[in-house]
Design a protein around this motif. Structure first.
Motif, PDB file in Angstrom:
ATOM      1  N   SER A 180      29.898  49.239  43.530  1.00  0.00           N
ATOM      2  CA  SER A 180      28.883  48.967  44.421  1.00  0.00           C
ATOM      3  C   SER A 180      27.644  48.236  44.272  1.00  0.00           C
ATOM      4  O   SER A 180      26.941  47.864  45.189  1.00  0.00           O
ATOM      5  N   ARG A 181      27.488  48.415  43.217  1.00  0.00           N
ATOM      6  CA  ARG A 181      26.263  47.485  42.350  1.00  0.00           C
ATOM      7  C   ARG A 181      26.390  46.367  41.900  1.00  0.00           C
ATOM      8  O   ARG A 181      25.506  45.485  41.942  1.00  0.00           O
ATOM      9  N   HIS A 182      27.712  46.243  41.657  1.00  0.00           N
ATOM     10  CA  HIS A 182      28.026  44.705  41.079  1.00  0.00           C
ATOM     11  C   HIS A 182      29.423  44.266  41.796  1.00  0.00           C
ATOM     12  O   HIS A 182      30.456  44.670  41.427  1.00  0.00           O
ATOM     13  N   LYS A 183      29.152  43.510  42.735  1.00  0.00           N
ATOM     14  CA  LYS A 183      30.272  43.186  43.543  1.00  0.00           C
ATOM     15  C   LYS A 183      31.211  42.405  42.938  1.00  0.00           C
ATOM     16  O   LYS A 183      30.908  41.446  42.078  1.00  0.00           O
ATOM     17  N   ILE A 184      32.656  42.418  43.350  1.00  0.00           N
ATOM     18  CA  ILE A 184      33.850  41.779  42.786  1.00  0.00           C
ATOM     19  C   ILE A 184      33.655  40.148  43.432  1.00  0.00           C
ATOM     20  O   ILE A 184      33.374  40.196  44.429  1.00  0.00           O
ATOM     21  N   VAL A 185      33.252  39.224  42.549  1.00  0.00           N
ATOM     22  CA  VAL A 185      33.262  37.702  42.820  1.00  0.00           C
ATOM     23  C   VAL A 185      34.052  37.186  42.013  1.00  0.00           C
ATOM     24  O   VAL A 185      34.542  37.437  40.931  1.00  0.00           O
ATOM     25  N   ARG A 186      34.720  35.961  42.539  1.00  0.00           N
ATOM     26  CA  ARG A 186      35.621  35.066  42.084  1.00  0.00           C
ATOM     27  C   ARG A 186      34.935  33.979  40.971  1.00  0.00           C
ATOM     28  O   ARG A 186      34.124  33.437  41.178  1.00  0.00           O
ATOM     29  N   LEU A 187      35.170  34.230  39.690  1.00  0.00           N
ATOM     30  CA  LEU A 187      34.500  33.397  38.616  1.00  0.00           C
ATOM     31  C   LEU A 187      35.470  32.282  38.045  1.00  0.00           C
ATOM     32  O   LEU A 187      34.866  31.361  37.870  1.00  0.00           O
ATOM     33  N   THR A 188      36.753  32.548  38.114  1.00  0.00           N
ATOM     34  CA  THR A 188      37.436  31.369  38.020  1.00  0.00           C
ATOM     35  C   THR A 188      38.735  31.469  38.694  1.00  0.00           C
ATOM     36  O   THR A 188      38.782  32.766  39.596  1.00  0.00           O
ATOM     37  N   SER A 189      39.848  30.686  38.789  1.00  0.00           N
ATOM     38  CA  SER A 189      41.056  31.027  39.702  1.00  0.00           C
ATOM     39  C   SER A 189      41.806  31.784  39.175  1.00  0.00           C
ATOM     40  O   SER A 189      42.532  32.307  40.218  1.00  0.00           O
ATOM     41  N   HIS A 190      41.472  32.600  38.169  1.00  0.00           N
ATOM     42  CA  HIS A 190      42.154  33.746  37.515  1.00  0.00           C
ATOM     43  C   HIS A 190      41.712  35.146  37.810  1.00  0.00           C
ATOM     44  O   HIS A 190      42.291  36.080  37.450  1.00  0.00           O
ATOM     45  N   THR A 191      40.516  35.099  38.354  1.00  0.00           N
ATOM     46  CA  THR A 191      39.764  36.351  38.515  1.00  0.00           C
ATOM     47  C   THR A 191      40.334  37.180  39.694  1.00  0.00           C
ATOM     48  O   THR A 191      40.750  36.680  40.982  1.00  0.00           O
ATOM     49  N   THR A 192      40.573  38.380  39.489  1.00  0.00           N
ATOM     50  CA  THR A 192      41.066  39.369  40.557  1.00  0.00           C
ATOM     51  C   THR A 192      39.776  39.601  41.298  1.00  0.00           C
ATOM     52  O   THR A 192      38.823  40.144  40.938  1.00  0.00           O
ATOM     53  N   THR A 193      40.304  39.545  42.747  1.00  0.00           N
ATOM     54  CA  THR A 193      39.081  39.611  43.671  1.00  0.00           C
ATOM     55  C   THR A 193      39.168  40.695  44.638  1.00  0.00           C
ATOM     56  O   THR A 193      38.325  41.134  45.339  1.00  0.00           O
TER      57      THR A 193
END
Length: 253
Positions: A164-177
């Motif tokens: 909730s404090r650190h949102k899931i964002v795409r960092l590379t094409s392999h990142t789980t979002t």
């Protein structure tokens, strides 16, 4: 912060090592391995590798007649105040450096402190470069091996609070979002198996991490390799898992 139940299998050797050190400490004039086995209840065959590790780490020393006595590292860690903290950090750095050299990878010690992921110490070098922190590590737990490893040690509410404090964002094409997919992966991951990061945080880098849990403190021991060395990752992760005990021992004393 709520924790999941502590895994039992991988870190029993640390509990046994603490029992051995307590026994050695009670015998100021030295004590034989037979007597140590008798007082700790550990078989001599199981005791031998523990004593070798404790001697290598400087917690115990073997004297001329074969008896075991308290080593210099344990004496230094027995000090109080700032001296003790400095001794712990020095011992951890020695251990991380030894792991870097034996595994051939950059090594990181991370802790979950006040709801944030912090890399507290690391060992790198010209041939073992550390990860380029192109996105603040505190914001990338969902993508990093070290971060995911620590998230596995939190319960569902603890993870939700963190994300909730650190949102899931795409960092590379392999990142789980997807939070659901991420939580399913964390829940199904065996506690004794290293967590991997296959270019999820940074393109060109692969990582592995194992849990380092002392009491209520959540942490991880991790390594990183350039993609060109990805073929070494699983063996390196296995070695990291096998050699994690001295790190946990320094934190537990």
């Amino acid at each position: 912060m709520a924790l999941k139940p502590e895994p039992t299998a991988p870190l029993h050797s640390v509990q046994h090592a603490l029992r051995v050190m307590e026994t050695v400490s009670r015998h100021g004039g030295g004590v034989t391995d037979v007597q140590i086995a008798r007082e700790t209840g550990l078989p001599v065959g199981h005791l031998a590798p523990l004593l070798r590790m404790l001697c290598r780490e400087g917690y115990v020393t073997q004297v001329a007649d074969g008896a075991y006595m308290v080593g210099e590292a344990l004496v230094r860690l027995g000090a109080g105040g700032p001296e003790r903290q400095a001794a712990i950090e020095h011992k951890l750095q020695q251990t991380l450096t030894a792991l870097r050299d034996s595994i051939g990878a950059a090594i990181y010690l991370s802790r979950y402190i006040d709801g944030e992921i912090r890399i507290t110490q690391y060992a790198d070098g010209p041939r073992t470069p550390k990860v380029n922190e192109w996105v603040d590590f505190k914001s990338a737990a969902h993508a990093m091996a070290a971060g995911k490893c620590m998230l596995t040690q939190l319960d569902h509410n603890g993870r939700r609070d963190h994300l909730s404090r650190h949102k899931i964002v795409r960092l590379t094409s392999h990142t789980t979002t997807s939070e659901r997919v991420l939580f399913n992966k964390l829940d199904s991951h065996p506690a004794s198996v290293p967590v991997l990061d296959l270019q999820e945080y940074a393109v060109g880098t692969v990582c592995a991490a194992v849990p380092i849990t002392a009491g209520q403190a959540v942490g991880s021991l991790a390594l990183s390799l350039p993609l060109a060395h990805a073929h070494r990752l699983r063996q390196a992760a296995h070695t990291l898992n096998r050699e994690a005990a001295p790190v946990l021992l320094s934190l537990a004393i």
